[in-house]
Design an enzyme around this catalytic site. Sequence first.
Site, PDB file in Angstrom:
ATOM      1  N   ASP A   1       0.812  -1.221   0.000  1.00  0.00           N
ATOM      2  CA  ASP A   1       0.000   0.000   0.000  1.00  0.00           C
ATOM      3  C   ASP A   1       0.848   1.275   0.000  1.00  0.00           C
ATOM      4  O   ASP A   1       0.313   2.381   0.136  1.00  0.00           O
ATOM      5  CB  ASP A   1      -0.992  -0.001   1.175  1.00  0.00           C
ATOM      6  CG  ASP A   1      -0.329  -0.200   2.529  1.00  0.00           C
ATOM      7  OD1 ASP A   1       0.630  -0.991   2.628  1.00  0.00           O
ATOM      8  OD2 ASP A   1      -0.762   0.439   3.497  1.00  0.00           O
ATOM      9  N   HIS A   2       2.167   1.110  -0.190  1.00  0.00           N
ATOM     10  CA  HIS A   2       3.066   2.272  -0.249  1.00  0.00           C
ATOM     11  C   HIS A   2       3.942   2.289  -1.496  1.00  0.00           C
ATOM     12  O   HIS A   2       4.649   3.275  -1.734  1.00  0.00           O
ATOM     13  CB  HIS A   2       3.941   2.321   1.008  1.00  0.00           C
ATOM     14  CG  HIS A   2       3.143   2.529   2.248  1.00  0.00           C
ATOM     15  ND1 HIS A   2       2.997   3.748   2.865  1.00  0.00           N
ATOM     16  CD2 HIS A   2       2.348   1.654   2.951  1.00  0.00           C
ATOM     17  CE1 HIS A   2       2.188   3.627   3.910  1.00  0.00           C
ATOM     18  NE2 HIS A   2       1.778   2.369   3.985  1.00  0.00           N
TER      19      HIS A   2
END
Length: 268
Positions: A100-101
Amino acid sequence: MADTKVYLLDGGTLVIDGFHAFWNRGPAGELRFPCYSVLIEHDDGRYLFDTGYDFDHVMRVLPFEKPIQDAAQRLPAQIAKLGLKTSDINYVINSHYHFDHCGGNKHFHEACTICHAKELEQSGNCQPFEHLGYSDMTFAPELAAKRGMKLPADPALDMYTPRFETVTGDQEIAKGLWLYETPGHTAGHYSLMVELKNRRPMLFTADACYSKKSMDMMCISSFHLDPTRSLESMKRLKDLAGKHDAELFYSHDLESFRGYQTGADCYS
Ligand code: 5PN
Ligand code: ZN
Ligand code: ZN
């Protein structure tokens, strides 16, 4: 000399359980939280701190996190909304390589990719319980191959051969742009502080602290490598914010995020 500007790019939301967001505290239940990227316009170039999640990846690998990301929230669209092309980004910095990064790294073909040396190493050789976190390896196709992972066909990847620049320790990577080591959540996690002319410094915790409530409760998330170091890093963020009179910006806090300026509405 132009003033540094900071843009927060809304990358949509995911769902996790309350017991994952607040480790061994909860309460249980679906918690929807935002994911966002930070674009810094600096005299030395354009820096992008984190690149959110890739919608197709989450639907394929973690559909239970129920991603909501409309077309305008895809990172290339967010960049275009500012009148920029993905090739205008000079540096991509990742706080860490959880899916998610780093899901949008593959769109930035011209950028130099900066991360902590330990993070790159760990993402290529992680613990079994970290596999879901490090499940999107499109940011480093060669590492993915080394892990024996087959990447899905993706036109973005055809043009993508990342150049990595690894760093260690606290670093002022450009004037007023500070990387602070905040390990524990992952092996080589960095938080970022940006000094601005007209306001307090912005301190982006990334996943060293998901939310204001996490900080108030001194409660980490359940996705971590080393809980004791995670807590030390959270204390470090609190101390840094005090020392520099910096405002903390949390990685996954819906309530705080609603108060942040996003899109073309920048901080300077
Ligand atoms: C949002 C989210 N979901 C699952 C994981 C995981 O297994 O490691 C990190 C992580 C996440 O940030
Ligand atoms: Zn993470
Ligand atoms: Zn995260």
